[in-house]
Motif scaffolding. Structure first.
Motif, PDB file in Angstrom:
ATOM      1  N   ASN A  76       1.384  11.369  11.388  1.00  0.00           N
ATOM      2  CA  ASN A  76      -0.043  11.574  11.125  1.00  0.00           C
ATOM      3  C   ASN A  76      -0.543  10.787   9.901  1.00  0.00           C
ATOM      4  OD1 ASN A  76      -0.200  13.264  13.293  1.00  0.00           O
ATOM      5  ND2 ASN A  76      -0.029  15.163  12.118  1.00  0.00           N
ATOM      6  N   SER A  77       0.244  10.815   8.815  1.00  0.00           N
ATOM      7  CA  SER A  77      -0.181  10.080   7.603  1.00  0.00           C
ATOM      8  C   SER A  77      -0.163   8.580   7.863  1.00  0.00           C
ATOM      9  CB  SER A  77       0.757  10.370   6.427  1.00  0.00           C
ATOM     10  OG  SER A  77       0.789  11.725   6.158  1.00  0.00           O
ATOM     11  N   ALA A  78       0.883   8.113   8.530  1.00  0.00           N
ATOM     12  CA  ALA A  78       0.999   6.678   8.794  1.00  0.00           C
ATOM     13  C   ALA A  78      -0.175   6.207   9.653  1.00  0.00           C
ATOM     14  CB  ALA A  78       2.327   6.390   9.497  1.00  0.00           C
ATOM     15  N   ILE A  79      -0.501   6.981  10.678  1.00  0.00           N
ATOM     16  CA  ILE A  79      -1.602   6.592  11.573  1.00  0.00           C
ATOM     17  C   ILE A  79      -2.929   6.590  10.813  1.00  0.00           C
ATOM     18  CG2 ILE A  79      -2.959   7.327  13.602  1.00  0.00           C
ATOM     19  CD1 ILE A  79      -0.218   8.408  14.728  1.00  0.00           C
ATOM     20  N   ALA A  80      -3.138   7.625   9.985  1.00  0.00           N
ATOM     21  CA  ALA A  80      -4.384   7.699   9.202  1.00  0.00           C
ATOM     22  C   ALA A  80      -4.470   6.510   8.246  1.00  0.00           C
ATOM     23  CB  ALA A  80      -4.432   9.014   8.426  1.00  0.00           C
ATOM     24  N   ALA A  81      -3.341   6.140   7.634  1.00  0.00           N
ATOM     25  CA  ALA A  81      -3.346   5.010   6.694  1.00  0.00           C
ATOM     26  C   ALA A  81      -3.659   3.708   7.429  1.00  0.00           C
ATOM     27  CB  ALA A  81      -1.986   4.921   5.995  1.00  0.00           C
ATOM     28  N   VAL A  82      -3.034   3.502   8.579  1.00  0.00           N
ATOM     29  CA  VAL A  82      -3.284   2.251   9.323  1.00  0.00           C
ATOM     30  C   VAL A  82      -4.730   2.221   9.835  1.00  0.00           C
ATOM     31  CG1 VAL A  82      -2.597   0.808  11.277  1.00  0.00           C
ATOM     32  CG2 VAL A  82      -0.837   2.014   9.978  1.00  0.00           C
ATOM     33  N   ASP A  83      -5.225   3.371  10.313  1.00  0.00           N
ATOM     34  CA  ASP A  83      -6.634   3.443  10.757  1.00  0.00           C
ATOM     35  C   ASP A  83      -7.572   2.932   9.654  1.00  0.00           C
ATOM     36  OD1 ASP A  83      -6.026   4.607  13.193  1.00  0.00           O
ATOM     37  OD2 ASP A  83      -6.521   6.662  12.567  1.00  0.00           O
ATOM     38  N   ARG A 111      -0.544  16.494   3.639  1.00  0.00           N
ATOM     39  CA  ARG A 111      -0.393  17.122   4.957  1.00  0.00           C
ATOM     40  C   ARG A 111      -0.944  18.523   4.898  1.00  0.00           C
ATOM     41  NH1 ARG A 111       5.171  16.661   8.157  1.00  0.00           N
ATOM     42  NH2 ARG A 111       6.138  17.574   6.330  1.00  0.00           N
ATOM     43  N   ASP A 112      -1.941  18.831   5.733  1.00  0.00           N
ATOM     44  CA  ASP A 112      -2.387  20.217   5.818  1.00  0.00           C
ATOM     45  C   ASP A 112      -1.195  21.046   6.323  1.00  0.00           C
ATOM     46  OD1 ASP A 112      -5.251  21.921   6.479  1.00  0.00           O
ATOM     47  OD2 ASP A 112      -3.373  22.620   7.340  1.00  0.00           O
ATOM     48  N   PRO A 113      -0.747  22.043   5.530  1.00  0.00           N
ATOM     49  CA  PRO A 113       0.497  22.724   5.903  1.00  0.00           C
ATOM     50  C   PRO A 113       0.418  23.464   7.238  1.00  0.00           C
ATOM     51  CG  PRO A 113      -0.479  23.702   3.907  1.00  0.00           C
ATOM     52  CD  PRO A 113      -1.321  22.524   4.279  1.00  0.00           C
ATOM     53  N   LYS A 114      -0.812  23.838   7.665  1.00  0.00           N
ATOM     54  CA  LYS A 114      -0.917  24.563   8.939  1.00  0.00           C
ATOM     55  C   LYS A 114      -0.982  23.609  10.129  1.00  0.00           C
ATOM     56  CE  LYS A 114      -2.768  29.013   7.618  1.00  0.00           C
ATOM     57  NZ  LYS A 114      -3.544  28.848   6.342  1.00  0.00           N
ATOM     58  N   THR A 115      -1.869  22.630  10.033  1.00  0.00           N
ATOM     59  CA  THR A 115      -2.073  21.745  11.195  1.00  0.00           C
ATOM     60  C   THR A 115      -1.188  20.496  11.134  1.00  0.00           C
ATOM     61  OG1 THR A 115      -3.779  20.501  10.051  1.00  0.00           O
ATOM     62  CG2 THR A 115      -4.510  22.433  11.287  1.00  0.00           C
ATOM     63  N   LEU A 116      -0.605  20.213   9.955  1.00  0.00           N
ATOM     64  CA  LEU A 116       0.202  19.005   9.697  1.00  0.00           C
ATOM     65  C   LEU A 116      -0.622  17.720   9.816  1.00  0.00           C
ATOM     66  CD1 LEU A 116       3.632  19.795  11.475  1.00  0.00           C
ATOM     67  CD2 LEU A 116       2.940  20.343   9.150  1.00  0.00           C
ATOM     68  N   THR A 117      -1.957  17.853   9.892  1.00  0.00           N
ATOM     69  CA  THR A 117      -2.782  16.636   9.952  1.00  0.00           C
ATOM     70  C   THR A 117      -2.938  16.051   8.548  1.00  0.00           C
ATOM     71  OG1 THR A 117      -4.773  17.964   9.785  1.00  0.00           O
ATOM     72  CG2 THR A 117      -4.127  17.282  11.998  1.00  0.00           C
ATOM     73  N   ALA A 118      -3.270  14.755   8.490  1.00  0.00           N
ATOM     74  CA  ALA A 118      -3.389  14.063   7.206  1.00  0.00           C
ATOM     75  C   ALA A 118      -4.823  14.179   6.688  1.00  0.00           C
ATOM     76  CB  ALA A 118      -3.023  12.597   7.390  1.00  0.00           C
ATOM     77  N   VAL A 132       0.863  -1.186   0.000  1.00  0.00           N
ATOM     78  CA  VAL A 132       0.000   0.000   0.000  1.00  0.00           C
ATOM     79  C   VAL A 132       0.892   1.225   0.000  1.00  0.00           C
ATOM     80  CG1 VAL A 132      -1.709   1.324   1.272  1.00  0.00           C
ATOM     81  CG2 VAL A 132      -1.916  -1.164   1.134  1.00  0.00           C
ATOM     82  N   SER A 133       0.796   1.977  -1.082  1.00  0.00           N
ATOM     83  CA  SER A 133       1.639   3.153  -1.245  1.00  0.00           C
ATOM     84  C   SER A 133       0.877   4.394  -0.794  1.00  0.00           C
ATOM     85  CB  SER A 133       2.015   3.264  -2.727  1.00  0.00           C
ATOM     86  OG  SER A 133       2.617   4.491  -2.987  1.00  0.00           O
ATOM     87  N   ILE A 134       1.516   5.171   0.087  1.00  0.00           N
ATOM     88  CA  ILE A 134       0.920   6.446   0.467  1.00  0.00           C
ATOM     89  C   ILE A 134       1.390   7.475  -0.559  1.00  0.00           C
ATOM     90  CG2 ILE A 134       0.743   8.235   2.240  1.00  0.00           C
ATOM     91  CD1 ILE A 134       1.118   6.160   4.378  1.00  0.00           C
ATOM     92  N   LEU A 135       0.434   8.002  -1.306  1.00  0.00           N
ATOM     93  CA  LEU A 135       0.764   8.951  -2.381  1.00  0.00           C
ATOM     94  C   LEU A 135       1.188  10.277  -1.787  1.00  0.00           C
ATOM     95  CD1 LEU A 135      -2.271   8.185  -4.707  1.00  0.00           C
ATOM     96  CD2 LEU A 135       0.096   7.442  -5.019  1.00  0.00           C
ATOM     97  N   ALA A 160       4.679   8.304  17.940  1.00  0.00           N
ATOM     98  CA  ALA A 160       3.280   8.538  17.566  1.00  0.00           C
ATOM     99  C   ALA A 160       2.660   7.281  16.957  1.00  0.00           C
ATOM    100  CB  ALA A 160       3.200   9.710  16.575  1.00  0.00           C
ATOM    101  N   LEU A 161       3.375   6.643  16.022  1.00  0.00           N
ATOM    102  CA  LEU A 161       2.795   5.457  15.362  1.00  0.00           C
ATOM    103  C   LEU A 161       2.666   4.293  16.349  1.00  0.00           C
ATOM    104  CD1 LEU A 161       1.684   4.019  12.904  1.00  0.00           C
ATOM    105  CD2 LEU A 161       4.013   3.602  12.109  1.00  0.00           C
ATOM    106  N   GLN A 162       3.671   4.150  17.217  1.00  0.00           N
ATOM    107  CA  GLN A 162       3.602   3.038  18.172  1.00  0.00           C
ATOM    108  C   GLN A 162       2.511   3.243  19.216  1.00  0.00           C
ATOM    109  OE1 GLN A 162       7.661   2.194  19.527  1.00  0.00           O
ATOM    110  NE2 GLN A 162       7.575   0.492  18.079  1.00  0.00           N
ATOM    111  N   LYS A 163       2.278   4.522  19.563  1.00  0.00           N
ATOM    112  CA  LYS A 163       1.208   4.792  20.548  1.00  0.00           C
ATOM    113  C   LYS A 163      -0.156   4.447  19.942  1.00  0.00           C
ATOM    114  CE  LYS A 163      -0.390   8.337  23.707  1.00  0.00           C
ATOM    115  NZ  LYS A 163      -1.168   9.517  23.425  1.00  0.00           N
ATOM    116  N   ALA A 164      -0.348   4.871  18.691  1.00  0.00           N
ATOM    117  CA  ALA A 164      -1.653   4.632  18.040  1.00  0.00           C
ATOM    118  C   ALA A 164      -1.807   3.171  17.629  1.00  0.00           C
ATOM    119  CB  ALA A 164      -1.793   5.539  16.817  1.00  0.00           C
ATOM    120  N   HIS A 165      -0.716   2.558  17.152  1.00  0.00           N
ATOM    121  CA  HIS A 165      -0.794   1.189  16.612  1.00  0.00           C
ATOM    122  C   HIS A 165       0.410   0.370  17.064  1.00  0.00           C
ATOM    123  CE1 HIS A 165      -4.246   2.166  14.156  1.00  0.00           C
ATOM    124  NE2 HIS A 165      -3.620   3.237  13.703  1.00  0.00           N
ATOM    125  N   PRO A 166       0.421  -0.044  18.336  1.00  0.00           N
ATOM    126  CA  PRO A 166       1.590  -0.780  18.845  1.00  0.00           C
ATOM    127  C   PRO A 166       1.812  -2.129  18.159  1.00  0.00           C
ATOM    128  CG  PRO A 166      -0.175  -0.666  20.491  1.00  0.00           C
ATOM    129  CD  PRO A 166      -0.590   0.196  19.348  1.00  0.00           C
TER     130      PRO A 166
END
Ligand code: URA
Length: 214
Positions: free
Chosen positions: A143-150, A109-116, A80-83, A174-180
């Motif tokens: 943020n992108s990795a967590i959104a992709a795994v979600d 990435r939203d440039p202001k909030t850095l959210t995916a 799965v490629s994150i574009l 961050a990734l380990q906290k969300a998806h250990p």
């Protein structure tokens, strides 16, 4: 390949991987050489990340006799490629595992909030039967990795791994906290993130360097 593993983080410290990564980091590396090196590096990373892939036995004929031999079932694997930057790793991995299926997630990435923010999502069918390897060169804020795994977990795949070229302590945490349960494979863990969400010392914007867009 030698491999330093701490917890769920696999540091791919083979000399070939480290050498190619150093060449990519240099600011004078051309778009062409950056892309070629990423391709070569991705083939080496594929070797490590597929180490525990399921195999099956088949009967074959050698020129001398019949034997039972092992093959991998590439069709069960999904890259799965994150574009857009994941494309660079995807190409190298597909060279090594040509039978794999491919999914794409479009996130920017939203440039202001850095959210995916998701703008595209297309996966093969029967994801519940498949092992997923997510690829994205930079695990920065996470943020992108967590959104992709979600999103992928909604489809219930058998397993999920995350492969990047570079990360930093903030991204791993961050990734380990969300998806250990999701192992991280990386060629380097750099010092820190800057205020704009870039990895230091890093290699700059992976997408821009790969596609020559800046
Ligand atoms: N994305 C990039 O391309 N580079 C970074 O340093 C962080 C995120």
């Amino acid at each position: 390949m030698s491999n330093g593993t701490t917890g769920n983080v696999h540091l791919l410290d083979h000399p070939l991987v480290q050498h190619k990564l150093t060449l990519m980091r240099k600011k004078e590396a051309s778009t062409n050489s950056f892309r070629r090196l990423l391709n070569e590096l991705s083939m080496l990373m594929a070797y490590e990340v597929t180490r525990d892939m399921a195999m099956q036995e088949v009967q074959i004929e050698t020129p001398l006799e019949t034997m039972t031999a092992k093959v991998i079932d590439g069709k069960k694997l999904v890259f799965v490629s994150i574009l857009r930057a994941g494309t660079g790793i995807l190409d190298g991995m597909l060279t090594v595992v040509p039978g794999a299926r491919v999914g794409h997630i479009g996130l920017y990435r939203d440039p202001k909030t850095l959210t995916a923010v998701e703008y595209y999502f297309k996966m093969p069918q029967n994801m519940q039967d498949r092992d997923v390897i997510i690829v994205d060169p930079m695990l920065a804020t996470g943020n992108s990795a967590i959104a992709a795994v979600d999103r992928l977990k909604e489809l219930g795949p058998k397993s999920i791994k995350f492969v990047c070229l570079l990360t930093c302590p903030e991204g791993i945490a961050a990734l380990q906290k969300a998806h250990p349960d999701v192992p991280i494979y990386t060629a380097a863990i750099d010092r820190q993130l800057n205020d704009h969400g870039y990895i230091l010392p890093g290699l700059g914007d992976a997408g821009d360097r790969m596609f020559g867009t800046r």
